[in-house]
Design a protein around this motif. Sequence first.
Motif, PDB file in Angstrom:
ATOM      1  N   GLY A 174     -10.906 -14.311  -0.534  1.00 34.43           N
ATOM      2  CA  GLY A 174     -11.619 -14.764  -1.723  1.00 34.43           C
ATOM      3  C   GLY A 174     -10.710 -15.510  -2.683  1.00 34.43           C
ATOM      4  N   ALA A 175     -11.267 -15.924  -3.806  1.00 31.36           N
ATOM      5  CA  ALA A 175     -10.566 -16.766  -4.773  1.00 31.36           C
ATOM      6  C   ALA A 175      -9.449 -16.043  -5.535  1.00 31.36           C
ATOM      7  N   GLU A 176      -9.495 -14.734  -5.622  1.00 31.26           N
ATOM      8  CA  GLU A 176      -8.487 -13.948  -6.350  1.00 31.26           C
ATOM      9  C   GLU A 176      -7.580 -13.223  -5.363  1.00 31.26           C
ATOM     10  N   TRP A 177      -6.328 -12.980  -5.775  1.00 32.42           N
ATOM     11  CA  TRP A 177      -5.402 -12.223  -4.930  1.00 32.42           C
ATOM     12  C   TRP A 177      -5.993 -10.856  -4.620  1.00 32.42           C
ATOM     13  N   ALA A 178      -5.966 -10.473  -3.369  1.00 29.31           N
ATOM     14  CA  ALA A 178      -6.484  -9.166  -2.944  1.00 29.31           C
ATOM     15  C   ALA A 178      -5.668  -8.656  -1.768  1.00 29.31           C
ATOM     16  N   GLU A 179      -5.586  -7.343  -1.659  1.00 25.52           N
ATOM     17  CA  GLU A 179      -4.913  -6.727  -0.524  1.00 25.52           C
ATOM     18  C   GLU A 179      -5.906  -6.565   0.617  1.00 25.52           C
ATOM     19  N   PRO A 228      10.253  -4.396  16.060  1.00 26.11           N
ATOM     20  CA  PRO A 228       8.879  -3.941  15.833  1.00 26.11           C
ATOM     21  C   PRO A 228       8.827  -2.999  14.629  1.00 26.11           C
ATOM     22  N   PRO A 229       7.650  -2.816  14.059  1.00 29.52           N
ATOM     23  CA  PRO A 229       7.524  -1.862  12.961  1.00 29.52           C
ATOM     24  C   PRO A 229       7.824  -0.449  13.457  1.00 29.52           C
ATOM     25  N   PRO A 230       8.097   0.471  12.545  1.00 30.87           N
ATOM     26  CA  PRO A 230       8.485   1.826  12.954  1.00 30.87           C
ATOM     27  C   PRO A 230       7.328   2.625  13.552  1.00 30.87           C
ATOM     28  N   ASP A 231       7.690   3.686  14.259  1.00 34.10           N
ATOM     29  CA  ASP A 231       6.687   4.620  14.773  1.00 34.10           C
ATOM     30  C   ASP A 231       5.813   5.078  13.613  1.00 34.10           C
ATOM     31  N   GLY A 232       4.565   5.290  13.884  1.00 33.18           N
ATOM     32  CA  GLY A 232       3.650   5.734  12.846  1.00 33.18           C
ATOM     33  C   GLY A 232       2.944   4.598  12.120  1.00 33.18           C
ATOM     34  N   THR A 233       3.297   3.355  12.426  1.00 35.26           N
ATOM     35  CA  THR A 233       2.623   2.218  11.807  1.00 35.26           C
ATOM     36  C   THR A 233       1.161   2.220  12.231  1.00 35.26           C
ATOM     37  N   GLU A 234       0.281   2.108  11.252  1.00 41.79           N
ATOM     38  CA  GLU A 234      -1.159   2.155  11.520  1.00 41.79           C
ATOM     39  C   GLU A 234      -1.829   0.792  11.470  1.00 41.79           C
ATOM     40  N   GLY A 235      -1.214  -0.184  10.762  1.00 41.15           N
ATOM     41  CA  GLY A 235      -1.875  -1.470  10.662  1.00 41.15           C
ATOM     42  C   GLY A 235      -1.061  -2.507   9.919  1.00 41.15           C
ATOM     43  N   VAL A 236      -1.691  -3.664   9.707  1.00 43.09           N
ATOM     44  CA  VAL A 236      -1.103  -4.807   9.014  1.00 43.09           C
ATOM     45  C   VAL A 236      -1.668  -4.852   7.600  1.00 43.09           C
ATOM     46  N   ARG A 237      -0.789  -5.184   6.640  1.00 43.54           N
ATOM     47  CA  ARG A 237      -1.201  -5.293   5.240  1.00 43.54           C
ATOM     48  C   ARG A 237      -0.819  -6.682   4.738  1.00 43.54           C
ATOM     49  N   LEU A 238      -1.776  -7.356   4.077  1.00 45.06           N
ATOM     50  CA  LEU A 238      -1.558  -8.688   3.521  1.00 45.06           C
ATOM     51  C   LEU A 238      -1.997  -8.718   2.061  1.00 45.06           C
ATOM     52  N   SER A 239      -1.422  -9.630   1.304  1.00 45.01           N
ATOM     53  CA  SER A 239      -1.942  -9.976  -0.014  1.00 45.01           C
ATOM     54  C   SER A 239      -2.315 -11.450   0.072  1.00 45.01           C
ATOM     55  N   VAL A 240      -3.627 -11.757  -0.107  1.00 48.80           N
ATOM     56  CA  VAL A 240      -4.131 -13.105   0.153  1.00 48.80           C
ATOM     57  C   VAL A 240      -5.106 -13.576  -0.918  1.00 48.80           C
ATOM     58  N   ARG A 241      -5.271 -14.881  -0.975  1.00 52.01           N
ATOM     59  CA  ARG A 241      -6.383 -15.506  -1.683  1.00 52.01           C
ATOM     60  C   ARG A 241      -6.706 -16.785  -0.924  1.00 52.01           C
ATOM     61  N   GLY A 242      -7.923 -17.296  -1.145  1.00 50.19           N
ATOM     62  CA  GLY A 242      -8.294 -18.488  -0.399  1.00 50.19           C
ATOM     63  C   GLY A 242      -9.574 -19.107  -0.892  1.00 50.19           C
ATOM     64  N   ASN A 243     -10.262 -19.760   0.022  1.00 50.42           N
ATOM     65  CA  ASN A 243     -11.479 -20.487  -0.305  1.00 50.42           C
ATOM     66  C   ASN A 243     -12.736 -19.751   0.151  1.00 50.42           C
ATOM     67  N   SER A 244     -12.689 -18.422   0.100  1.00 54.17           N
ATOM     68  CA  SER A 244     -13.837 -17.563   0.446  1.00 54.17           C
ATOM     69  C   SER A 244     -14.330 -17.816   1.868  1.00 54.17           C
ATOM     70  N   GLN A 245     -13.380 -17.982   2.773  1.00 58.32           N
ATOM     71  CA  GLN A 245     -13.677 -18.170   4.189  1.00 58.32           C
ATOM     72  C   GLN A 245     -13.105 -16.992   4.982  1.00 58.32           C
ATOM     73  N   ARG A 246     -13.490 -16.938   6.248  1.00 61.38           N
ATOM     74  CA  ARG A 246     -12.973 -15.914   7.160  1.00 61.38           C
ATOM     75  C   ARG A 246     -11.732 -16.457   7.857  1.00 61.38           C
ATOM     76  N   TYR A 247     -10.674 -15.653   7.857  1.00 63.31           N
ATOM     77  CA  TYR A 247      -9.418 -15.972   8.520  1.00 63.31           C
ATOM     78  C   TYR A 247      -9.047 -14.816   9.431  1.00 63.31           C
TER      79      TYR A 247
END
Length: 185
Positions: free
Chosen positions: A132-137, A90-109
């Motif tokens: 969205g269409a551009e890479w975003a965090e 598991p992630p370490p103590d103090g982990t607050e959330g999940v971080r992704l770098s994504v792009r797509g077809n402007s849909q909800r995932y």
Amino acid sequence: MMKRTFLALAVMLAISPGPGATAEKLMIETFDDRPETRWRFIADTVMGGVSTGEVDFRTENGISYARLTGSVSTENNGGFIQFRTTLGTPPPDGTEGVRLSVRGNSQRYFVHLRTTGTLLPWQYYQAGFEAGAEWAEVRLPLAAFEPSGWLLADTPGAASLTSIGIVAFGRDHEAEIEVREVGFY
């Protein structure tokens, strides 16, 4: 053998916060070095649904990423395609959330998390995001993840996380999402 040992050490250093490091720097995946051995495609066909798709792994301009594509159908009580990995620890103590770098077809995932408390195959915690269409965090706090049923705790705890999935879910649509980083903060 020496190359394999060096690679294992490099991976441990990349995913393990050192002394004084924070969970901010915890990266679990950049889709380099045979990600197909760590990630698997799953569709609603495991429970009678008719959605179709695939995940493939690519490198473009030196950047490796996963690409999930397919047709999500709610027919026959279905409605998802995903790619998922099991967390070694598991992630370490103090982990607050999940971080992704994504792009797509402007849909909800969605991101689906499983924990030591999600014993049944249809149990998970879910949080949505736009690709969205551009890479975003994208940053998804653990508090934003909702349980799939009333038998689960309200919020997943970082210490209990066992897997993470990137999911096209819940409505009829064409999915196309690319993910180049998965980590925690």
